[in-house]
Motif scaffolding. Structure first.
Motif, PDB file in Angstrom:
ATOM      1  N   ASN A  61     -24.155 -28.346   7.005  1.00 19.49           N
ATOM      2  CA  ASN A  61     -24.843 -27.261   6.290  1.00 19.49           C
ATOM      3  C   ASN A  61     -23.866 -26.626   5.304  1.00 19.49           C
ATOM      4  O   ASN A  61     -22.664 -26.919   5.339  1.00 19.49           O
ATOM      5  CB  ASN A  61     -25.407 -26.203   7.260  1.00 19.49           C
ATOM      6  CG  ASN A  61     -24.332 -25.661   8.181  1.00 19.49           C
ATOM      7  OD1 ASN A  61     -23.426 -24.980   7.749  1.00 19.49           O
ATOM      8  ND2 ASN A  61     -24.412 -26.002   9.476  1.00 19.49           N
ATOM      9  N   GLY A  62     -24.383 -25.739   4.464  1.00 18.33           N
ATOM     10  CA  GLY A  62     -23.546 -25.123   3.439  1.00 18.33           C
ATOM     11  C   GLY A  62     -22.499 -24.192   4.018  1.00 18.33           C
ATOM     12  O   GLY A  62     -21.404 -24.055   3.468  1.00 18.33           O
ATOM     13  N   THR A  63     -22.830 -23.533   5.111  1.00 17.85           N
ATOM     14  CA  THR A  63     -21.876 -22.618   5.742  1.00 17.85           C
ATOM     15  C   THR A  63     -20.666 -23.401   6.245  1.00 17.85           C
ATOM     16  O   THR A  63     -19.512 -23.005   6.009  1.00 17.85           O
ATOM     17  CB  THR A  63     -22.562 -21.862   6.903  1.00 17.85           C
ATOM     18  OG1 THR A  63     -23.759 -21.263   6.402  1.00 17.85           O
ATOM     19  CG2 THR A  63     -21.670 -20.800   7.495  1.00 17.85           C
ATOM     20  N   ASP A  64     -20.914 -24.528   6.907  1.00 18.22           N
ATOM     21  CA  ASP A  64     -19.798 -25.377   7.359  1.00 18.22           C
ATOM     22  C   ASP A  64     -18.993 -25.898   6.168  1.00 18.22           C
ATOM     23  O   ASP A  64     -17.762 -26.020   6.249  1.00 18.22           O
ATOM     24  CB  ASP A  64     -20.326 -26.588   8.144  1.00 18.22           C
ATOM     25  CG  ASP A  64     -20.683 -26.251   9.583  1.00 18.22           C
ATOM     26  OD1 ASP A  64     -20.631 -25.059   9.946  1.00 18.22           O
ATOM     27  OD2 ASP A  64     -21.018 -27.181  10.338  1.00 18.22           O
ATOM     28  N   CYS A 165     -15.358 -22.613  -5.300  1.00 22.81           N
ATOM     29  CA  CYS A 165     -16.657 -22.193  -5.827  1.00 22.81           C
ATOM     30  C   CYS A 165     -17.748 -22.343  -4.767  1.00 22.81           C
ATOM     31  O   CYS A 165     -18.025 -23.460  -4.322  1.00 22.81           O
ATOM     32  CB  CYS A 165     -17.024 -23.015  -7.053  1.00 22.81           C
ATOM     33  SG  CYS A 165     -15.689 -23.075  -8.260  1.00 22.81           S
ATOM     34  N   ASP A 166     -18.353 -21.231  -4.383  1.00 21.85           N
ATOM     35  CA  ASP A 166     -19.532 -21.292  -3.506  1.00 21.85           C
ATOM     36  C   ASP A 166     -20.723 -21.564  -4.410  1.00 21.85           C
ATOM     37  O   ASP A 166     -21.323 -20.661  -4.980  1.00 21.85           O
ATOM     38  CB  ASP A 166     -19.703 -19.978  -2.746  1.00 21.85           C
ATOM     39  CG  ASP A 166     -20.960 -19.982  -1.868  1.00 21.85           C
ATOM     40  OD1 ASP A 166     -21.805 -20.888  -2.045  1.00 21.85           O
ATOM     41  OD2 ASP A 166     -21.116 -19.075  -1.029  1.00 21.85           O
ATOM     42  N   THR A 167     -21.041 -22.855  -4.528  1.00 18.63           N
ATOM     43  CA  THR A 167     -22.117 -23.255  -5.422  1.00 18.63           C
ATOM     44  C   THR A 167     -23.370 -23.676  -4.645  1.00 18.63           C
ATOM     45  O   THR A 167     -24.140 -24.534  -5.063  1.00 18.63           O
ATOM     46  CB  THR A 167     -21.604 -24.304  -6.446  1.00 18.63           C
ATOM     47  OG1 THR A 167     -22.523 -24.398  -7.520  1.00 18.63           O
ATOM     48  CG2 THR A 167     -21.343 -25.667  -5.816  1.00 18.63           C
ATOM     49  N   ALA A 168     -23.554 -22.995  -3.488  1.00 17.94           N
ATOM     50  CA  ALA A 168     -24.727 -23.266  -2.638  1.00 17.94           C
ATOM     51  C   ALA A 168     -26.024 -23.084  -3.426  1.00 17.94           C
ATOM     52  O   ALA A 168     -27.008 -23.781  -3.184  1.00 17.94           O
ATOM     53  CB  ALA A 168     -24.724 -22.335  -1.425  1.00 17.94           C
ATOM     54  N   GLN A 169     -26.018 -22.153  -4.381  1.00 12.27           N
ATOM     55  CA  GLN A 169     -27.230 -21.927  -5.179  1.00 12.27           C
ATOM     56  C   GLN A 169     -27.119 -22.568  -6.555  1.00 12.27           C
ATOM     57  O   GLN A 169     -28.119 -22.684  -7.257  1.00 12.27           O
ATOM     58  CB  GLN A 169     -27.466 -20.417  -5.333  1.00 12.27           C
ATOM     59  CG  GLN A 169     -27.602 -19.706  -4.000  1.00 12.27           C
ATOM     60  CD  GLN A 169     -27.904 -18.216  -4.131  1.00 12.27           C
ATOM     61  OE1 GLN A 169     -28.232 -17.723  -5.198  1.00 12.27           O
ATOM     62  NE2 GLN A 169     -27.794 -17.499  -3.028  1.00 12.27           N
ATOM     63  N   GLY A 170     -25.902 -22.941  -6.943  1.00 17.06           N
ATOM     64  CA  GLY A 170     -25.704 -23.331  -8.335  1.00 17.06           C
ATOM     65  C   GLY A 170     -25.330 -24.775  -8.566  1.00 17.06           C
ATOM     66  O   GLY A 170     -25.131 -25.187  -9.718  1.00 17.06           O
ATOM     67  N   THR A 189     -21.602 -26.838  -1.470  1.00 23.70           N
ATOM     68  CA  THR A 189     -23.016 -26.538  -1.685  1.00 23.70           C
ATOM     69  C   THR A 189     -23.811 -26.666  -0.396  1.00 23.70           C
ATOM     70  O   THR A 189     -23.314 -27.145   0.620  1.00 23.70           O
ATOM     71  CB  THR A 189     -23.632 -27.405  -2.793  1.00 23.70           C
ATOM     72  OG1 THR A 189     -24.879 -26.822  -3.201  1.00 23.70           O
ATOM     73  CG2 THR A 189     -23.913 -28.833  -2.325  1.00 23.70           C
ATOM     74  N   SER A 190     -25.051 -26.203  -0.485  1.00 23.16           N
ATOM     75  CA  SER A 190     -25.992 -26.250   0.643  1.00 23.16           C
ATOM     76  C   SER A 190     -27.184 -27.102   0.255  1.00 23.16           C
ATOM     77  O   SER A 190     -27.654 -27.029  -0.880  1.00 23.16           O
ATOM     78  CB  SER A 190     -26.471 -24.826   0.942  1.00 23.16           C
ATOM     79  OG  SER A 190     -27.647 -24.845   1.722  1.00 23.16           O
ATOM     80  N   PHE A 191     -27.678 -27.878   1.211  1.00 22.87           N
ATOM     81  CA  PHE A 191     -28.931 -28.623   0.999  1.00 22.87           C
ATOM     82  C   PHE A 191     -30.071 -28.011   1.809  1.00 22.87           C
ATOM     83  O   PHE A 191     -31.029 -28.706   2.171  1.00 22.87           O
ATOM     84  CB  PHE A 191     -28.747 -30.104   1.353  1.00 22.87           C
ATOM     85  CG  PHE A 191     -27.695 -30.804   0.544  1.00 22.87           C
ATOM     86  CD1 PHE A 191     -27.698 -30.754  -0.838  1.00 22.87           C
ATOM     87  CD2 PHE A 191     -26.684 -31.531   1.175  1.00 22.87           C
ATOM     88  CE1 PHE A 191     -26.721 -31.406  -1.590  1.00 22.87           C
ATOM     89  CE2 PHE A 191     -25.703 -32.185   0.438  1.00 22.87           C
ATOM     90  CZ  PHE A 191     -25.717 -32.120  -0.941  1.00 22.87           C
ATOM     91  N   ALA A 194     -34.820 -24.836   0.678  1.00 20.52           N
ATOM     92  CA  ALA A 194     -35.235 -24.024  -0.475  1.00 20.52           C
ATOM     93  C   ALA A 194     -34.250 -24.078  -1.637  1.00 20.52           C
ATOM     94  O   ALA A 194     -34.530 -23.545  -2.714  1.00 20.52           O
ATOM     95  CB  ALA A 194     -35.418 -22.570  -0.033  1.00 20.52           C
ATOM     96  N   LYS A 195     -33.103 -24.717  -1.453  1.00 19.43           N
ATOM     97  CA  LYS A 195     -32.122 -24.788  -2.536  1.00 19.43           C
ATOM     98  C   LYS A 195     -32.628 -25.749  -3.618  1.00 19.43           C
ATOM     99  O   LYS A 195     -33.434 -26.642  -3.336  1.00 19.43           O
ATOM    100  CB  LYS A 195     -30.782 -25.295  -1.992  1.00 19.43           C
ATOM    101  CG  LYS A 195     -30.149 -24.338  -0.984  1.00 19.43           C
ATOM    102  CD  LYS A 195     -29.600 -23.099  -1.665  1.00 19.43           C
ATOM    103  CE  LYS A 195     -28.801 -22.220  -0.739  1.00 19.43           C
ATOM    104  NZ  LYS A 195     -29.539 -21.084  -0.193  1.00 19.43           N
ATOM    105  N   PRO A 196     -32.129 -25.614  -4.871  1.00 17.56           N
ATOM    106  CA  PRO A 196     -32.615 -26.515  -5.933  1.00 17.56           C
ATOM    107  C   PRO A 196     -32.507 -27.991  -5.530  1.00 17.56           C
ATOM    108  O   PRO A 196     -33.413 -28.774  -5.813  1.00 17.56           O
ATOM    109  CB  PRO A 196     -31.714 -26.167  -7.117  1.00 17.56           C
ATOM    110  CG  PRO A 196     -31.384 -24.717  -6.908  1.00 17.56           C
ATOM    111  CD  PRO A 196     -31.246 -24.556  -5.409  1.00 17.56           C
TER     112      PRO A 196
HETATM  113  C1  LIG Z   1     -24.438 -18.272  -1.686  1.00 13.39           C
HETATM  114  C2  LIG Z   1     -24.645 -19.023  -0.421  1.00 13.39           C
HETATM  115  N1  LIG Z   1     -23.573 -19.443   0.288  1.00 13.39           N
HETATM  116  C3  LIG Z   1     -23.704 -20.155   1.419  1.00 13.39           C
HETATM  117  C4  LIG Z   1     -24.944 -20.492   1.923  1.00 13.39           C
HETATM  118  C5  LIG Z   1     -25.019 -21.209   3.235  1.00 13.39           C
HETATM  119  O1  LIG Z   1     -25.714 -22.405   3.209  1.00 13.39           O
HETATM  120  P1  LIG Z   1     -26.466 -22.945   4.527  1.00 13.39           P
HETATM  121  O2  LIG Z   1     -27.691 -22.117   4.717  1.00 13.39           O
HETATM  122  O3  LIG Z   1     -26.783 -24.376   4.201  1.00 13.39           O
HETATM  123  O4  LIG Z   1     -25.519 -22.840   5.659  1.00 13.39           O
HETATM  124  C6  LIG Z   1     -26.080 -20.109   1.207  1.00 13.39           C
HETATM  125  C7  LIG Z   1     -27.431 -20.533   1.626  1.00 13.39           C
HETATM  126  O5  LIG Z   1     -28.174 -20.008   2.307  1.00 13.39           O
HETATM  127  C8  LIG Z   1     -25.933 -19.337   0.017  1.00 13.39           C
HETATM  128  O6  LIG Z   1     -26.989 -18.924  -0.672  1.00 13.39           O
END
Ligand SMILES: Cc1ncc(COP(=O)(O)O)c(C=O)c1O
Length: 375
Positions: A61-64, A165-170, A189-191, A194-196
């Motif tokens: 996930n994006g957090t990891d 760069c936290d590009t989870a949204q970008g 990034t995050s998949f 709801a992400k793009p």
């Molecule tokens: C800016 C940002 N950073 C990190 C995350 C974490 O991603 P994830 O939900 O896949 O763990 C998100 C998504 O929700 C996010 O919007």
């Protein structure tokens, strides 16, 4: 009775992807290599080539993805990581999980992204207090547009800090022709669906041009594995992308560029229709940048009324984010630069429905409801 309007319509995308998507999922299931199957490695090659970066490493996930990079860099107790106050909690959460201190930085009122002057103030504050060692600057590409790396990267370089760069949204946005994902010492990034670029569950990825970092991330996502499966050279994590999710993302990446363009058209229609009202500010994309429009976010004067009016008209809305992170109970004890802009934004922002398949008729209804509310 008109059709209900979706905030994000992932089923429209699924219909477009059609049989090849179903086949990709079935092939992944029948292949039987459900963890780190060949689709995962293929996706990593595809993502790296698409973004123009040497390595893409997927994870759960994006957090990891954020946490693994911080851990790989050895960020921990006594270290300061500079994050925006106006973002999703995960950005600061991972810093605290690594044992380091998130230090909050204000954002710019137009782009909603990290303010370079506030970053400088936050670094000075930490150096003066003398308790923490500045290590990493972690801007967020909020709502889809790259942060102002032209200004942020030289500050990080001058101060001897990593740029992450936290590009989870970008992910996929552009700045001066370079993709978000390929900017900085590393990006994540995050998949999330709801992400793009989202999958059908949780997923994430890390990007870097650094070969050593890539090797370390591959190990950390797999229990700190060494050369052999049951040799462990680091204390790691179980953080892998499922093969089925990789198969889905391979198909989605093929249409991602087109979807970003379609999102841009939806954003332009909103901007053209709403920019004339003096009770609302439409989002501003900095010169030389392309947004993936993860969200289309307005600033409105009387948000409570606007939200109620749109609800009444059957238009879904969302508020990202109602409380700055440095005002949240979990993070209030960490250092912060003054954050007047984040505080103001948290009372003003409203996101409207945004997805590539938002048809003109539905968007016309949303715009009409917004204009009626704004008077
Ligand atoms: C800016 C940002 N950073 C990190 C995350 C974490 O991603 P994830 O939900 O896949 O763990 C998100 C998504 O929700 C996010 O919007």
């Amino acid at each position: 009775m008109s059709q209900p309007i979706a905030f994000i319509d992932l089923q429209a995308q699924r219909r477009r992807l059609g049989a090849p998507l179903e086949t990709a999922i079935r092939t992944a299931v029948e292949g039987g290599q459900w963890i780190l199957g060949p689709q995962v490695a293929q996706l990593e090659r595809d993502l790296a080539a698409w973004a123009g970066v040497k390595h893409a490493i997927t994870c759960a996930n994006g957090t990891d993805a954020l946490l693994l990079v911080l851990k790989a860099w050895g960020v921990g107790p006594g270290d300061a990581v500079f994050v925006p106050a106006f973002t999703f909690a995960a950005t600061a959460e991972v810093v605290a999980l690594a044992g380091a201190a998130p230090v909050f930085v204000d954002v710019l009122p137009d782009s909603f992204n990290m303010d370079p002057a506030s970053l400088e103030a936050a670094i000075a504050l930490v150096r003066k207090a003398g308790k923490l060692i500045p290590k990493v600057v972690m801007p967020v590409d909020l709502f889809g547009q790259p942060a102002d790396y032209r200004a942020l990267a030289p500050i990080a370089a001058r101060e001897g800090l990593k740029l992450f760069c936290d590009t989870a949204q970008g992910f996929g946005g552009l700045l001066d022709g370079k993709r978000a994902g390929a900017i900085g010492d590393a990006a994540a990034t995050s998949f999330f669906p709801a992400k793009p670029l989202g999958c059908y569950g949780d997923g994430g990825a890390m990007f870097t041009n650094d070969d050593g970092l890539k090797d370390l991330l591959l190990s950390l996502r797999m229990h700190g594995q060494g050369a052999d499966r049951y040799e462990h050279v680091h204390v790691g994590y179980n953080s892998r992308l499922d093969t089925i999710q990789a198969a889905i993302l391979i198909e989605k990446l093929k249409i991602f560029e087109d979807e970003i363009e379609k999102r841009g058209r939806v954003a332009k229609r909103y901007n053209d229709a709403l920019a004339g009202s003096d009770r609302v500010s439409v989002p501003v994309v900095i010169a030389g940048a392309t947004s993936t429009w993860a969200q289309y976010t307005l600033k409105v004067e009387n948000r409570a009324k606007f939200l109620a009016d749109l609800k009444q008209a059957g238009v879904p809305t969302a508020v990202y984010y109602p409380i700055p992170l440095s005002r949240q109970k979990a993070y209030a004890h960490y250092p912060s630069a003054p954050i007047p802009v984040s505080e103001a934004l948290s009372g003003q922002v409203v996101s409207l429905p945004m997805h590539p398949y938002l048809d003109e008729a539905s968007q016309g209804r949303i715009i009409a409801a917004a204009l009626a509310s704004l008077g």
